[in-house]
Design a protein around this motif. Structure first.
Motif, PDB file in Angstrom:
ATOM      1  N   SER A 259      43.687  48.087  52.168  1.00 56.70           N
ATOM      2  CA  SER A 259      42.761  47.208  51.461  1.00 56.70           C
ATOM      3  C   SER A 259      43.477  46.361  50.413  1.00 56.70           C
ATOM      4  CB  SER A 259      41.658  48.031  50.787  1.00 56.70           C
ATOM      5  OG  SER A 259      40.921  48.753  51.734  1.00 56.70           O
ATOM      6  N   ALA A 260      44.424  46.988  49.695  1.00 58.06           N
ATOM      7  CA  ALA A 260      45.171  46.252  48.667  1.00 58.06           C
ATOM      8  C   ALA A 260      45.949  45.106  49.277  1.00 58.06           C
ATOM      9  CB  ALA A 260      46.105  47.201  47.933  1.00 58.06           C
ATOM     10  N   ALA A 261      46.518  45.332  50.452  1.00 59.43           N
ATOM     11  CA  ALA A 261      47.304  44.293  51.110  1.00 59.43           C
ATOM     12  C   ALA A 261      46.447  43.127  51.569  1.00 59.43           C
ATOM     13  CB  ALA A 261      48.053  44.891  52.307  1.00 59.43           C
ATOM     14  N   SER A 262      45.153  43.374  51.770  1.00 61.66           N
ATOM     15  CA  SER A 262      44.269  42.343  52.318  1.00 61.66           C
ATOM     16  C   SER A 262      43.274  41.801  51.302  1.00 61.66           C
ATOM     17  CB  SER A 262      43.506  42.928  53.519  1.00 61.66           C
ATOM     18  OG  SER A 262      42.799  41.937  54.219  1.00 61.66           O
ATOM     19  N   SER A 263      43.338  42.263  50.042  1.00 61.03           N
ATOM     20  CA  SER A 263      42.316  41.896  49.052  1.00 61.03           C
ATOM     21  C   SER A 263      42.870  41.090  47.885  1.00 61.03           C
ATOM     22  CB  SER A 263      41.646  43.168  48.496  1.00 61.03           C
ATOM     23  OG  SER A 263      40.991  43.876  49.499  1.00 61.03           O
ATOM     24  N   ARG A 264      43.975  40.407  48.071  1.00 62.38           N
ATOM     25  CA  ARG A 264      44.576  39.682  46.958  1.00 62.38           C
ATOM     26  C   ARG A 264      43.644  38.650  46.331  1.00 62.38           C
ATOM     27  NH1 ARG A 264      50.919  38.774  48.816  1.00 62.38           N
ATOM     28  NH2 ARG A 264      51.440  41.000  48.966  1.00 62.38           N
ATOM     29  N   PRO A 265      42.886  37.885  47.123  1.00 61.41           N
ATOM     30  CA  PRO A 265      41.976  36.919  46.481  1.00 61.41           C
ATOM     31  C   PRO A 265      40.932  37.594  45.593  1.00 61.41           C
ATOM     32  CG  PRO A 265      42.272  36.372  48.799  1.00 61.41           C
ATOM     33  CD  PRO A 265      42.881  37.728  48.605  1.00 61.41           C
ATOM     34  N   GLU A 266      40.387  38.730  46.058  1.00 62.01           N
ATOM     35  CA  GLU A 266      39.349  39.417  45.287  1.00 62.01           C
ATOM     36  C   GLU A 266      39.921  40.166  44.085  1.00 62.01           C
ATOM     37  OE1 GLU A 266      37.888  38.436  49.178  1.00 62.01           O
ATOM     38  OE2 GLU A 266      39.635  39.611  48.607  1.00 62.01           O
ATOM     39  N   LEU A 267      41.183  40.563  44.153  1.00 58.06           N
ATOM     40  CA  LEU A 267      41.802  41.301  43.054  1.00 58.06           C
ATOM     41  C   LEU A 267      42.391  40.388  41.984  1.00 58.06           C
ATOM     42  CD1 LEU A 267      43.613  44.104  45.092  1.00 58.06           C
ATOM     43  CD2 LEU A 267      41.642  44.400  43.575  1.00 58.06           C
ATOM     44  N   ALA A 268      42.473  39.099  42.273  1.00 56.92           N
ATOM     45  CA  ALA A 268      43.054  38.162  41.306  1.00 56.92           C
ATOM     46  C   ALA A 268      42.281  38.206  39.995  1.00 56.92           C
ATOM     47  CB  ALA A 268      43.029  36.743  41.877  1.00 56.92           C
ATOM     48  N   GLY A 269      43.003  38.342  38.880  1.00 59.66           N
ATOM     49  CA  GLY A 269      42.378  38.374  37.564  1.00 59.66           C
ATOM     50  C   GLY A 269      41.818  39.722  37.161  1.00 59.66           C
ATOM     51  N   GLN A 270      42.001  40.757  37.981  1.00 55.89           N
ATOM     52  CA  GLN A 270      41.436  42.075  37.675  1.00 55.89           C
ATOM     53  C   GLN A 270      42.498  43.106  37.290  1.00 55.89           C
ATOM     54  OE1 GLN A 270      37.594  43.171  39.402  1.00 55.89           O
ATOM     55  NE2 GLN A 270      38.337  42.291  41.320  1.00 55.89           N
TER      56      GLN A 270
END
Length: 258
Positions: free
Chosen positions: A59-70
């Motif tokens: 999930s971490a490898a595929s969630s960079r847009p959603e994790l940006a700024g968090q």
């Protein structure tokens, strides 16, 4: 373990990783698969926890847009989940679980109902409904939420089914952001909880590594695919899927406990 059982565990892992990273109910698929492979319940539980670490990695490898700024949120919340996951793992290996298993269905059902009702409840609390991140609107300002998240981490280390439903529910009341970003945050935090619990289980020799490996391979693939699917789902649909699936799991757990 036969080649057929290995293949079934890989397929169950793909399904569990996909469901877990989107809905938060990976154990609904992976735990029964381990039981079907012949593992006793406690061994299946700890093996499942070890394998589910791969879901967070994918999930971490595929969630960079959603994790940006968090990043700041992750830094603040990761220790809460690490300590909670370790506490839950210690409880699992030192105490009987009959009483807790009877409480779990109500915990899961309540969380799922909250997920479905959250937009209305937030309006009643006069919170903004727009999915934006406010600099001062963060979980560090809410001690009840931190306590709740710690208890969820304990639960995740102990059994874990539907911990992925509980985390977005709690975060959703203190963070004004999209559900997709909450799900991405949830995936990383639960990976921390599972990782700490898995380390203890491995040290104690409670894990069936021959079953954990093929399951983890499938979960890694499914975990990578999950955020891609979640990114394309409208928030209302994603919320409904999580809530309804959680209620279904609550019924199943209640029947099993009875």
């Amino acid at each position: 373990m036969s080649p057929l059982e290995v293949a079934l565990l890989v397929l169950a892992g793909v399904g569990g990783g996909l469901v877990g990273s989107v809905v938060g109910l990976a154990s609904l698929v992976t735990y029964p698969a381990l039981l079907a492979a012949g593992l006793p319940p406690v061994t299946a539980n700890v093996t499942n926890t070890v394998a589910l670490v791969a879901s967070g990695v994918g999930s971490a490898a595929s969630s960079r847009p959603e994790l940006a700024g968090q990043r700041a949120r992750l830094v603040r919340l990761a220790p809460v989940f690490a300590v909670g996951g370790l506490a839950g793992a210690v409880l699992l290996v030192t105490t009987p679980g009959e009483v807790f298993e009877r409480v779990v269905p109500f915990l899961v059902g309540g969380a799922s109902a909250l997920m479905l009702a959250q937009p209305r409840l937030r309006r009643l609390l006069r919170r903004e409904a727009a999915p934006v991140d406010e600099p001062g609107d963060d979980v560090r300002e809410s001690w009840p939420a931190l306590v709740g998240l710690f208890l969820v981490a304990v639960y995740g280390g102990y059994f874990g089914a539907a911990a992925g439903v509980l985390v977005p529910v709690l975060l959703g009341f203190v963070l004004d952001t999209t559900l997709q970003r909450l799900v991405a945050l949830k995936n990383i935090l639960l990976m921390v909880s599972n990782l700490v619990a898995a380390a203890l289980f491995l040290v104690l020799g409670e894990v069936d590594l021959l079953a954990a490996l093929p399951l983890a391979v499938g979960i890694l693939v499914g975990g990578w695919l999950g955020p891609i699917v979640a990114r394309r789902l409208p928030q209302g649909v994603l919320r409904a899927v999580i809530g309804v699936a959680g209620l279904g799991l609550a019924v199943r757990l209640w029947i099993t406990a009875g």
